[in-house]
Design a protein around this motif. Structure first.
Motif, PDB file in Angstrom:
ATOM      1  N   LEU A 100      13.265   3.192   7.721  1.00 38.69           N
ATOM      2  CA  LEU A 100      13.486   1.828   7.265  1.00 38.69           C
ATOM      3  C   LEU A 100      14.258   1.878   5.938  1.00 38.69           C
ATOM      4  O   LEU A 100      14.023   2.764   5.122  1.00 38.69           O
ATOM      5  CB  LEU A 100      12.125   1.168   7.029  1.00 38.69           C
ATOM      6  CG  LEU A 100      12.138  -0.337   6.834  1.00 38.69           C
ATOM      7  CD1 LEU A 100      12.196  -1.025   8.194  1.00 38.69           C
ATOM      8  CD2 LEU A 100      10.887  -0.804   6.101  1.00 38.69           C
ATOM      9  N   PRO A 102      14.692   0.911   2.311  1.00 38.40           N
ATOM     10  CA  PRO A 102      13.771   0.356   1.312  1.00 38.40           C
ATOM     11  C   PRO A 102      14.229  -1.019   0.831  1.00 38.40           C
ATOM     12  O   PRO A 102      15.432  -1.239   0.627  1.00 38.40           O
ATOM     13  CB  PRO A 102      13.829   1.375   0.167  1.00 38.40           C
ATOM     14  CG  PRO A 102      14.290   2.646   0.799  1.00 38.40           C
ATOM     15  CD  PRO A 102      15.196   2.233   1.921  1.00 38.40           C
ATOM     16  N   THR A 106       9.441  -4.144  -2.162  1.00 39.53           N
ATOM     17  CA  THR A 106       8.471  -3.055  -1.991  1.00 39.53           C
ATOM     18  C   THR A 106       8.179  -2.353  -3.325  1.00 39.53           C
ATOM     19  O   THR A 106       7.144  -1.691  -3.459  1.00 39.53           O
ATOM     20  CB  THR A 106       8.980  -2.082  -0.901  1.00 39.53           C
ATOM     21  OG1 THR A 106       9.197  -2.844   0.297  1.00 39.53           O
ATOM     22  CG2 THR A 106       7.998  -0.968  -0.587  1.00 39.53           C
ATOM     23  N   GLY A 129       2.753   5.865   6.134  1.00 38.99           N
ATOM     24  CA  GLY A 129       3.993   5.395   6.755  1.00 38.99           C
ATOM     25  C   GLY A 129       5.112   5.455   5.725  1.00 38.99           C
ATOM     26  O   GLY A 129       5.739   4.456   5.399  1.00 38.99           O
ATOM     27  N   THR A 130       5.353   6.656   5.257  1.00 39.23           N
ATOM     28  CA  THR A 130       6.213   6.821   4.067  1.00 39.23           C
ATOM     29  C   THR A 130       7.691   6.561   4.355  1.00 39.23           C
ATOM     30  O   THR A 130       8.444   6.245   3.449  1.00 39.23           O
ATOM     31  CB  THR A 130       5.986   8.222   3.452  1.00 39.23           C
ATOM     32  OG1 THR A 130       6.510   8.254   2.132  1.00 39.23           O
ATOM     33  CG2 THR A 130       6.643   9.331   4.288  1.00 39.23           C
ATOM     34  N   GLY A 131       8.121   6.671   5.602  1.00 37.56           N
ATOM     35  CA  GLY A 131       9.529   6.399   5.929  1.00 37.56           C
ATOM     36  C   GLY A 131      10.459   7.277   5.125  1.00 37.56           C
ATOM     37  O   GLY A 131      10.376   8.512   5.184  1.00 37.56           O
ATOM     38  N   CYS A 134      10.250   6.478  -0.171  1.00 39.21           N
ATOM     39  CA  CYS A 134      10.567   5.733  -1.403  1.00 39.21           C
ATOM     40  C   CYS A 134       9.335   5.409  -2.247  1.00 39.21           C
ATOM     41  O   CYS A 134       9.355   5.592  -3.474  1.00 39.21           O
ATOM     42  CB  CYS A 134      11.363   4.472  -1.084  1.00 39.21           C
ATOM     43  SG  CYS A 134      10.510   3.295  -0.012  1.00 39.21           S
ATOM     44  N   ILE A 135       8.248   4.962  -1.600  1.00 37.29           N
ATOM     45  CA  ILE A 135       7.068   4.559  -2.382  1.00 37.29           C
ATOM     46  C   ILE A 135       6.428   5.789  -3.024  1.00 37.29           C
ATOM     47  O   ILE A 135       6.164   5.805  -4.233  1.00 37.29           O
ATOM     48  CB  ILE A 135       6.031   3.829  -1.497  1.00 37.29           C
ATOM     49  CG1 ILE A 135       6.620   2.531  -0.930  1.00 37.29           C
ATOM     50  CG2 ILE A 135       4.754   3.544  -2.286  1.00 37.29           C
ATOM     51  CD1 ILE A 135       5.705   1.830   0.064  1.00 37.29           C
ATOM     52  N   ASN A 199       3.332   0.277   3.190  1.00 33.41           N
ATOM     53  CA  ASN A 199       4.170  -0.829   3.678  1.00 33.41           C
ATOM     54  C   ASN A 199       4.227  -0.642   5.197  1.00 33.41           C
ATOM     55  O   ASN A 199       5.169  -0.075   5.723  1.00 33.41           O
ATOM     56  CB  ASN A 199       5.557  -0.737   3.048  1.00 33.41           C
ATOM     57  CG  ASN A 199       6.512  -1.773   3.617  1.00 33.41           C
ATOM     58  OD1 ASN A 199       6.092  -2.776   4.183  1.00 33.41           O
ATOM     59  ND2 ASN A 199       7.811  -1.525   3.466  1.00 33.41           N
ATOM     60  N   PRO A 200       3.196  -1.098   5.880  1.00 31.17           N
ATOM     61  CA  PRO A 200       3.105  -0.779   7.313  1.00 31.17           C
ATOM     62  C   PRO A 200       4.023  -1.670   8.142  1.00 31.17           C
ATOM     63  O   PRO A 200       4.527  -2.671   7.640  1.00 31.17           O
ATOM     64  CB  PRO A 200       1.639  -1.103   7.626  1.00 31.17           C
ATOM     65  CG  PRO A 200       1.328  -2.244   6.719  1.00 31.17           C
ATOM     66  CD  PRO A 200       2.114  -1.991   5.452  1.00 31.17           C
ATOM     67  N   PRO A 201       4.221  -1.339   9.412  1.00 29.31           N
ATOM     68  CA  PRO A 201       4.911  -2.281  10.292  1.00 29.31           C
ATOM     69  C   PRO A 201       4.088  -3.560  10.345  1.00 29.31           C
ATOM     70  O   PRO A 201       2.860  -3.491  10.440  1.00 29.31           O
ATOM     71  CB  PRO A 201       4.895  -1.578  11.652  1.00 29.31           C
ATOM     72  CG  PRO A 201       4.643  -0.132  11.355  1.00 29.31           C
ATOM     73  CD  PRO A 201       3.800  -0.120  10.118  1.00 29.31           C
ATOM     74  N   ALA A 223       9.010   1.328  12.760  1.00 32.29           N
ATOM     75  CA  ALA A 223       8.709   1.004  11.365  1.00 32.29           C
ATOM     76  C   ALA A 223       8.453  -0.483  11.168  1.00 32.29           C
ATOM     77  O   ALA A 223       8.055  -0.910  10.082  1.00 32.29           O
ATOM     78  CB  ALA A 223       9.876   1.443  10.474  1.00 32.29           C
TER      79      ALA A 223
HETATM   80  N1  GLN Z   1       7.306   3.224   3.127  1.00 33.12           N
HETATM   81  C1  GLN Z   1       8.643   2.959   3.565  1.00 33.12           C
HETATM   82  C2  GLN Z   1       9.188   1.726   2.859  1.00 33.12           C
HETATM   83  O1  GLN Z   1       8.459   0.984   2.294  1.00 33.12           O
HETATM   84  C3  GLN Z   1       8.713   2.786   5.073  1.00 33.12           C
HETATM   85  C4  GLN Z   1       7.887   1.637   5.589  1.00 33.12           C
HETATM   86  C5  GLN Z   1       7.923   1.522   7.087  1.00 33.12           C
HETATM   87  O2  GLN Z   1       8.571   2.305   7.774  1.00 33.12           O
HETATM   88  N2  GLN Z   1       7.230   0.524   7.596  1.00 33.12           N
HETATM   89  O3  GLN Z   1      10.351   1.475   2.857  1.00 33.12           O
END
Ligand code: GLN
Length: 294
Positions: A100, A102, A106, A129-131, A134-135, A199-201, A223
């Motif tokens: 995703l 950022p 967020t 769900g760190t993607g 970024c967080i 930052n979940p789906p 995501a």
């Molecule tokens: N943690 C990542 C972000 O905030 C990814 C979040 C996600 O994939 N839902 O951008």
């Protein structure tokens, strides 16, 4: 043998005009600026050099690269996937279509996580769900004494996240693990994290198609989509966090539009209580902070 002349390369000026026209016709509001960003990326010129270049010809390779980028953007591929980066809280984060992109709102989660662990030394934090990472990376930079576990179910996303962590010098501070939410920790003893951030789906399935084409066609569905009511991951996250947080530890989650009430109602049925919620610049309740009670 006489070499055939190379095809006449376009000048920078011509290509800028062409790019603007194509992007405008594709319905992009910010066509002029985006055209320049794409051309700068294709030519490796700075924006200043681009403006100064005027009638200078581009090499065939530069022109071809520029045209590829312009066509991709006209097909509504996000600019960030073409350029390969997005700025997040002052950090340059590499992105690919596996993660995703950022979003500025967020960064509220990062501020709240830093606030929650604050003066504590050696706190342990999970980013679920760190993607792109970024967080986790921004928390690590803000709180150098914190250690973080960053999870994602997507291996390709973790590859991007790890690369970002190394790039920002926090490769030792942030450990990455492939997991469905907090899976590997579920069997652990209670109360191991000082804070859990996520930052979940959260998009209801039925709303996926109505999103901007950049989002619905190009960003990872994994995501974004979260069951019929958008609540799937909040249910699972809250029940896991109620066990895995230390007493007084905080769960900090991003919310979608209109999710403050349903997520607060979920919390009422757990050992978590609502501490507060931060609104984003559009006035949407965005960063919800919950605290484990006992
Ligand atoms: N943690 C990542 C972000 O905030 C990814 C979040 C996600 O994939 N839902 O951008």
């Amino acid at each position: 043998m006489i070499a055939l002349p190379a095809a006449p390369a376009r000048s920078v000026r011509q290509l800028r005009m062409l790019a603007r026209d194509i992007l405008k016709a594709a319905g992009l509001e910010n066509a002029e600026q985006e055209a320049d960003w794409l051309l700068a990326h294709a030519t490796r010129f700075s924006r200043g050099q681009l403006l100064a270049a005027g009638n200078e010809p581009l090499t065939a390779r530069q022109a071809e690269q520029a045209r590829t980028y312009i066509d991709r953007r006209a097909a509504r591929e996000p600019l960030q996937y073409i350029l390969g980066t997005q700025e997040f809280g002052g950090l340059e984060i590499a992105v690919t279509p596996d993660v995703l992109i950022p979003r500025p709102e967020t960064t509220l989660l990062v501020e709240e996580a830093a606030q929650a662990i604050g003066a504590q030394r050696r706190s342990l934090v999970a980013d679920v769900g760190t993607g792109s990472g970024c967080i986790a990376i921004a928390v690590a930079k803000t709180c150098p004494q914190a250690m973080l576990w960053a999870t994602d179910i997507s291996w390709p996303a973790l590859v991007v996240a790890r690369r970002n962590a190394l790039q920002h010098g926090v490769g030792k501070q942030v450990k990455f693990v492939q997991a469905d939410l907090l899976g590997p920790f579920a069997a652990s003893d209670e109360g191991i994290f000082d804070a859990i951030v996520s930052n979940p789906p959260y998009i209801p399935e039925g709303e996926m198609e109505g999103l901007q084409p950049e989002v619905s066609r190009y960003e990872p569905r994994l995501a974004l989509a979260a069951g019929a009511d958008g609540m799937t991951y909040y249910r699972r996250l809250l029940s896991a966090a109620a066990v895995l947080l230390k007493p007084d530890g905080c769960l900090i989650v991003e919310l979608g539009i209109g999710q403050f009430n349903p997520v607060s109602a979920l919390a009422d049925r757990t050992r978590l209580s609502v501490l507060h919620c931060r609104k984003d610049q559009a006035g949407i309740e965005r960063a919800l902070v919950l605290r484990r009670l006992d």
